[in-house]
Scaffold this active site. Structure first.
Site, PDB file in Angstrom:
ATOM      1  N   GLU A   1     -17.326 144.170  78.644  1.00 20.72           N
ATOM      2  CA  GLU A   1     -18.105 145.321  78.184  1.00 20.72           C
ATOM      3  C   GLU A   1     -17.566 145.766  76.831  1.00 20.72           C
ATOM      4  O   GLU A   1     -16.403 146.169  76.729  1.00 20.72           O
ATOM      5  CB  GLU A   1     -17.997 146.479  79.172  1.00 20.72           C
ATOM      6  CG  GLU A   1     -18.866 147.644  78.761  1.00 20.72           C
ATOM      7  CD  GLU A   1     -18.386 148.999  79.263  1.00 20.72           C
ATOM      8  OE1 GLU A   1     -19.237 149.864  79.462  1.00 20.72           O
ATOM      9  OE2 GLU A   1     -17.166 149.201  79.430  1.00 20.72           O
TER      10      GLU A   1
ATOM     11  N   ASP B   1     -15.766 143.692  88.846  1.00 21.26           N
ATOM     12  CA  ASP B   1     -15.435 144.603  87.751  1.00 21.26           C
ATOM     13  C   ASP B   1     -13.920 144.778  87.695  1.00 21.26           C
ATOM     14  O   ASP B   1     -13.300 145.077  88.719  1.00 21.26           O
ATOM     15  CB  ASP B   1     -16.063 145.970  88.066  1.00 21.26           C
ATOM     16  CG  ASP B   1     -16.730 146.618  86.885  1.00 21.26           C
ATOM     17  OD1 ASP B   1     -16.079 146.695  85.835  1.00 21.26           O
ATOM     18  OD2 ASP B   1     -17.878 147.074  87.026  1.00 21.26           O
TER      19      ASP B   1
HETATM   20  C1  NOJ Z   1     -17.507 151.847  81.386  1.00 25.22           C
HETATM   21  C2  NOJ Z   1     -18.072 151.886  82.782  1.00 25.22           C
HETATM   22  O1  NOJ Z   1     -19.267 151.153  82.832  1.00 25.22           O
HETATM   23  C3  NOJ Z   1     -18.236 153.355  83.127  1.00 25.22           C
HETATM   24  O2  NOJ Z   1     -18.994 153.567  84.281  1.00 25.22           O
HETATM   25  C4  NOJ Z   1     -16.878 153.945  83.253  1.00 25.22           C
HETATM   26  O3  NOJ Z   1     -16.978 155.328  83.535  1.00 25.22           O
HETATM   27  C5  NOJ Z   1     -16.101 153.751  81.938  1.00 25.22           C
HETATM   28  N1  NOJ Z   1     -16.212 152.429  81.409  1.00 25.22           N
HETATM   29  C6  NOJ Z   1     -14.653 154.037  82.141  1.00 25.22           C
HETATM   30  O4  NOJ Z   1     -14.079 153.019  82.899  1.00 25.22           O
END
Ligand code: NOJ
Length: 530
Positions: A268, A111
């Site tokens: 994402e 990540d």
């Molecule tokens: C998306 C992530 O999946 C989430 O867990 C996180 O809090 C936010 N982005 C901010 O980075």
């Protein structure tokens, strides 16, 4: 709907890259395995349990963040992009994990969080010092609006304005997520170079891919104009995210990753985006290899809805683009809580037989349900901002066995494991051939042996309001999936096939064999035919 408009649009894939054939297992590190009794999962713990992933039949591990962090957003608030938080271990532990994963034939996707840092990151500490600080422009600072309030009407994903006022310099900074996660300014060349350097650091170390957090937010409207609709959903946003020039930084990230052999860039994008918006993130094959598709997390679990969505998604994909599906993650209520235990079995068949890379969230293979977290135990700050939106209930530790601490920790777990979830532990399900865990394992074995399921085309085949039917085909290999999404029994005559269909698997009874002319399905039963 005709079969024509329901056929996959991708080029015929015959051999596929590793990430097209991959089945990805997401590990939320705090909740996977604690090795030192502090109640928080860690890298050594993951190493101890790595063989579980190969036993299950998954081949890629997506590791949620393990960087040094104040942990106010549990690692998504990064204070150092090239280190490991001591609560999780050390860089040496990370290297050991990577090496052990590779020895077991597992790939590791890391990540990365380039949209924002923690407000404790030294870059932000410098930036907020003064308006003239050399790193001032690394973040997004603006004067107050004419009324003294925020500079524009942009909203944070976690509710409220996306701007916070900083007394010291009399300006607002932008935070698209939580207030302690200031957005970096990706229009600044130094910021881009610094972030790309951090990606290079991990690619050189040997990670097989990057999962890029909130990638659609990296570029904002250059003039910071108001959103025309103040009540915008993130899919409707015209200025805050999803900008036309978002392709530029993504192309740079992709170019960097392509300089290393066999890497993948997964991104994402906001769950509100529709299939056409998601598809744009593939670019001409030069942007993301996999922009996440969160359709299955949001849609009602009904045959007609899913059929329409799968068809629209397949049609929206650019030529040659590879799809993906997600049933759960650390941001969404648990799958079994959303669909019930029978629904979770059916969903497993769906996830593992659709065309595309499946993403499986740790614990969903056990049917873990949301654990109710008392106010005094709440950890996720989103819960305080928007009660009910907190993500603690779906981030509870994985139960490995029925002992106190559930085999997860010898100490006090950071979130309760939950009595019901403890009963659904790995050890007990491994001993029960009818368990959800064994269903996942059986389906993953079938998938691995089936070129049609791994890489074949997808064709939606008729179906009804209650029943979803699709066929996967690669050369002579054909598989038919029939899912009864309703609460009443159904009978289905499969489409004609020379030689007829043979039973392979049922979500109710497991492996099956024998010729099939008519499929009789119990409520919420799915079957696989070949
Ligand atoms: C998306 C992530 O999946 C989430 O867990 C996180 O809090 C936010 N982005 C901010 O980075």
């Amino acid at each position: 709907m005709s079969d024509m408009d329901a056929t996959s649009s991708g080029q015929i894939v015959t051999s596929g890259t590793w990430w097209q054939k991959a089945v990805v297992y997401q590990i939320y590190p705090r909740s996977f395995q604690d090795s030192d009794g502090d109640g928080i999962g860690d890298l050594k713990g993951i190493i101890q349990r790595l063989e579980y992933l190969t036993w299950l039949g998954t081949d890629t591990l997506w590791l949620s963040p393990v960087y040094p962090s104040p942990m106010r957003d549990f690692g998504y608030d990064v204070a150092d992009y090239t280190g490991i938080d001591s609560r999780f271990g050390s860089l040496e532990d990370f290297d050991n994990l990577l090496e052990r994963a590779h020895t077991l034939g597992l790939r590791l996707v890391l990540d990365v969080i380039p949209n924002h840092t923690s407000d404790e990151h030294p870059w932000f500490t410098a930036s907020r010092q003064s308006r003239s600080n050399p790193q001032r422009d690394w973040y997004i600072w603006r004067d107050p609006g004419p009324d003294g309030g925020p500079p524009n009407n942009w909203r944070s994903v976690t509710g409220g304005s996306a701007w916070s006022f900083d007394e010291r310099t009399g300006q607002y900074y932008l935070h698209s997520f939580l207030p302690f996660e200031p957005d970096l300014n990706w229009r600044n060349a130094e910021v881009r170079a610094a972030l790309l350097d951090t990606f290079r650091f991990w690619l050189r170390r040997g990670v097989d891919g990057l999962r890029v957090d909130m990638v659609d937010f990296l570029i904002k409207d250059a003039q910071f104009r108001d959103e025309p609709n103040p009540d915008y959903t993130f899919a409707e946003a015209r200025r805050h995210l999803n900008q036309p020039d978002i392709a530029d930084p993504i192309r740079e990230i992709r170019r960097l990753s392509d300089a290393y052999p066999e890497r993948v860039i997964i991104g994402e994008v906001n769950p509100d985006l529709d299939v056409v918006q998601i598809a744009a993130y593939y670019g001409k094959g030069d942007l993301l290899q996999q922009p996440f598709n969160f359709g299955l997390l949001k849609l009602p679990f009904e045959a007609a809805t899913l059929r329409a969505y799968i068809s629209a998604y397949e049609q929206a994909l650019p030529q040659g683009a590879w799809p993906n599906y997600t049933l759960g993650n650390h941001d969404t209520p648990r799958l079994a809580t959303r669909l019930g235990q029978d629904g979770a079995r059916l969903a497993a068949l769906l996830l593992l037989t659709l065309r595309g890379t499946p993403y499986l969230y740790c614990g969903d293979e056990l049917g873990l349900e949301n654990v109710s977290i008392g106010v005094e135990q709440t950890q996720d700050p989103w819960e305080q901002r928007e009660p009910g939106r907190g993500r603690d209930p779906n981030r509870t530790p994985l139960p490995w066995d029925g002992t106190p601490g559930a085999g997860f920790t010898t100490g006090e777990p950071w979130l309760p494991v939950g009595d019901e979830n403890t009963r659904r532990n790995v050890e007990s399900q491994q001993q029960d051939s009818g368990s959800l865990l064994m269903l996942y394992r059986d389906l993953l074995t079938i998938r691995r042996c089936s070129p049609a399921l791994e890489l074949g085309d997808l064709k939606l085949r008729g179906g009804t309001r209650e029943v979803l039917i699709y066929e996967r085909t690669l050369g002579n290999h054909r598989m038919l999936v029939v899912l009864n999404l309703s609460a009443i029994p159904q009978q289905v005559t499969p489409p004609h096939k020379p030689g007829g269909w043979q039973s392979v698997f049922s979500t109710r009874t497991g492996a099956k064999s024998g010729a099939v002319e008519t499929v009789t399905l119990s409520p919420q039963e799915g079957v696989l035919l070949s």
